[in-house]
Scaffold this motif. Structure first.
Motif, PDB file in Angstrom:
ATOM      1  N   ARG A  67      -8.032  19.532  19.362  1.00 52.14           N
ATOM      2  CA  ARG A  67      -6.854  19.369  19.504  1.00 52.14           C
ATOM      3  C   ARG A  67      -6.171  18.500  20.776  1.00 52.14           C
ATOM      4  NH1 ARG A  67      -3.784  23.809  21.110  1.00 52.14           N
ATOM      5  NH2 ARG A  67      -5.777  25.252  21.611  1.00 52.14           N
ATOM      6  N   VAL A  68      -5.376  17.576  20.676  1.00 57.64           N
ATOM      7  CA  VAL A  68      -4.790  17.147  22.083  1.00 57.64           C
ATOM      8  C   VAL A  68      -3.482  17.029  22.111  1.00 57.64           C
ATOM      9  CG1 VAL A  68      -4.686  14.507  22.741  1.00 57.64           C
ATOM     10  CG2 VAL A  68      -6.542  15.314  21.372  1.00 57.64           C
ATOM     11  N   LEU A  69      -3.102  17.504  23.296  1.00 56.01           N
ATOM     12  CA  LEU A  69      -1.636  17.694  23.626  1.00 56.01           C
ATOM     13  C   LEU A  69      -1.106  17.209  25.030  1.00 56.01           C
ATOM     14  CD1 LEU A  69      -2.043  21.586  22.935  1.00 56.01           C
ATOM     15  CD2 LEU A  69      -0.369  19.921  21.902  1.00 56.01           C
ATOM     16  N   GLY A 108      -2.248  27.456  30.187  1.00 53.73           N
ATOM     17  CA  GLY A 108      -3.115  28.480  29.814  1.00 53.73           C
ATOM     18  C   GLY A 108      -2.958  29.178  28.173  1.00 53.73           C
ATOM     19  N   PHE A 109      -1.667  28.882  28.189  1.00 52.06           N
ATOM     20  CA  PHE A 109      -1.294  29.340  26.445  1.00 52.06           C
ATOM     21  C   PHE A 109      -1.755  28.053  25.662  1.00 52.06           C
ATOM     22  CE2 PHE A 109       1.773  28.168  23.178  1.00 52.06           C
ATOM     23  CZ  PHE A 109       1.551  29.252  22.355  1.00 52.06           C
ATOM     24  N   LEU A 110      -1.614  26.892  25.977  1.00 53.12           N
ATOM     25  CA  LEU A 110      -1.874  25.789  24.933  1.00 53.12           C
ATOM     26  C   LEU A 110      -3.443  25.561  24.720  1.00 53.12           C
ATOM     27  CD1 LEU A 110       0.336  22.713  26.464  1.00 53.12           C
ATOM     28  CD2 LEU A 110       0.874  24.415  24.409  1.00 53.12           C
ATOM     29  N   VAL A 111      -4.258  26.197  25.633  1.00 47.49           N
ATOM     30  CA  VAL A 111      -5.547  25.839  25.458  1.00 47.49           C
ATOM     31  C   VAL A 111      -6.338  27.151  24.867  1.00 47.49           C
ATOM     32  CG1 VAL A 111      -5.852  24.275  27.386  1.00 47.49           C
ATOM     33  CG2 VAL A 111      -6.373  26.603  27.904  1.00 47.49           C
ATOM     34  N   SER A 112      -5.364  28.305  24.827  1.00 42.34           N
ATOM     35  CA  SER A 112      -5.938  29.518  24.010  1.00 42.34           C
ATOM     36  C   SER A 112      -6.172  29.465  22.521  1.00 42.34           C
ATOM     37  CB  SER A 112      -5.122  30.726  24.544  1.00 42.34           C
ATOM     38  OG  SER A 112      -3.774  30.641  24.001  1.00 42.34           O
ATOM     39  N   TYR A 132      -2.629  26.031  16.261  1.00 45.74           N
ATOM     40  CA  TYR A 132      -1.993  25.267  15.513  1.00 45.74           C
ATOM     41  C   TYR A 132      -1.397  24.081  16.108  1.00 45.74           C
ATOM     42  CZ  TYR A 132       0.270  23.619  11.068  1.00 45.74           C
ATOM     43  OH  TYR A 132       0.864  22.928   9.950  1.00 45.74           O
ATOM     44  N   LEU A 133      -1.176  24.145  17.560  1.00 42.84           N
ATOM     45  CA  LEU A 133      -0.788  22.980  18.295  1.00 42.84           C
ATOM     46  C   LEU A 133      -1.252  21.835  18.554  1.00 42.84           C
ATOM     47  CD1 LEU A 133       1.523  25.487  20.857  1.00 42.84           C
ATOM     48  CD2 LEU A 133       2.339  24.384  18.504  1.00 42.84           C
ATOM     49  N   THR A 134      -0.807  20.565  18.246  1.00 43.14           N
ATOM     50  CA  THR A 134      -1.530  19.636  18.511  1.00 43.14           C
ATOM     51  C   THR A 134      -0.860  18.386  18.448  1.00 43.14           C
ATOM     52  OG1 THR A 134      -3.872  18.166  18.270  1.00 43.14           O
ATOM     53  CG2 THR A 134      -2.600  19.020  15.980  1.00 43.14           C
ATOM     54  N   GLY A 135      -0.879  17.376  19.132  1.00 42.82           N
ATOM     55  CA  GLY A 135      -0.152  16.137  18.787  1.00 42.82           C
ATOM     56  C   GLY A 135       1.183  16.104  19.610  1.00 42.82           C
TER      57      GLY A 135
END
Length: 263
Positions: free
Chosen positions: A179-181, A238-242, A247-250
């Motif tokens: 995943r990349v954000l 902390g939330f994004l990497v958990s 399902y979050l990416t891009g």
């Protein structure tokens, strides 16, 4: 901020935070440590307050050779990297618009803000792809969409490029399990920012509060009425990497208190 129980949701994860010894980077590193991760931080200078629970590796990531040394040391010591936070950012060029800027100003800014994360991604991605697991976060800026030409022309351009690159990279590696954000903060109330406000106030013979309002006015206003706190940005990271954000990416997430006036 209230201390929350994150149930060691990052236990067993190896994480790296660039620019992780002060400001927002330090807040991110502390947040990941709180969630149970093994935390590596890197910067040119050692942390002012040493934390024995974090592994500090000195590096100047504007130099390609330092980036390669960092990748080699992390992988040789830990065997892998699960989470990469490309937090390092630099804006030290003179004000005055295009005519005040030299090639060196442009090149040094692009090295720190764009090429440093590109090189680290290239170094750490192969083992993430091999394991079909990993998260990369790029810390950009609202200046990627809201440039301030008088004072930060190269910085804004480099962050716009980082946002574009991050989206392209996500399209390539998300199907391979990584995943990349991107997170684009607005003004953050760091120690450096407070010192900067003090300098503005002294130069203008005004109060710090007047200087703060002047900066907000220059940004077109902050509907929330204040800059973000480093811990608020760190909490979102902390939330994004958990696993909760699996399902979050891009996506480029803007954290600006409503500053950017467009959708």
């Amino acid at each position: 901020m209230e201390q929350l129980n994150f149930n060691n949701e990052l236990s067993g994860k190896i994480t790296l935070v660039t620019g992780g010894t002060k400001g927002t980077g330090r807040a991110i590193a502390e947040r990941l440590l709180q969630a149970g991760a093994t935390v590596i931080v890197t910067a040119r200078n050692a942390p002012e307050k040493e934390n024995s629970n974090m592994h500090f590796i000195p590096s100047d990531l504007s130099k390609a050779e330092d980036g390669q040394k960092l990748v080699s040391e992390v992988l040789s010591t830990y065997g892998r990297l699960d989470i990469l936070i490309n937090n390092l950012g630099s804006s030290v060029t003179p004000a005055g618009g295009f005519a005040a800027l030299t090639d060196e100003d442009w090149e040094s800014t692009l090295q720190a803000n764009l090429l440093a994360p590109v090189r680290l991604d290239r170094g750490f991605l192969p083992q993430m792809i091999e394991r079909k697991s990993g998260v990369i976060i790029h810390i950009a800026s609202i200046q990627g969409k809201l440039p301030l030409y008088d004072s930060t022309l190269p910085y804004a351009a480099s962050k716009a490029a980082l946002i574009n690159y991050s989206k392209s990279l996500s399209n390539e590696v998300t199907p391979k399990g990584v995943r990349v954000l991107t997170v684009s903060p607005g003004w953050i109330n760091t120690t450096a920012s407070k010192a900067w406000l003090g300098e503005i106030a002294r130069n203008a013979n005004s109060t710090v509060e007047e200087a703060r309002q002047g900066v907000m006015d220059a940004l077109g206003g902050i509907p929330f009425g204040r800059p973000a706190e480093p811990q608020e940005v760190a909490e979102f990271i902390g939330f994004l990497v958990s696993p909760r954000a699996a399902y979050l990416t891009g996506t480029n997430f803007v954290m600006d208190g409503g500053t950017v006036p467009t959708i």
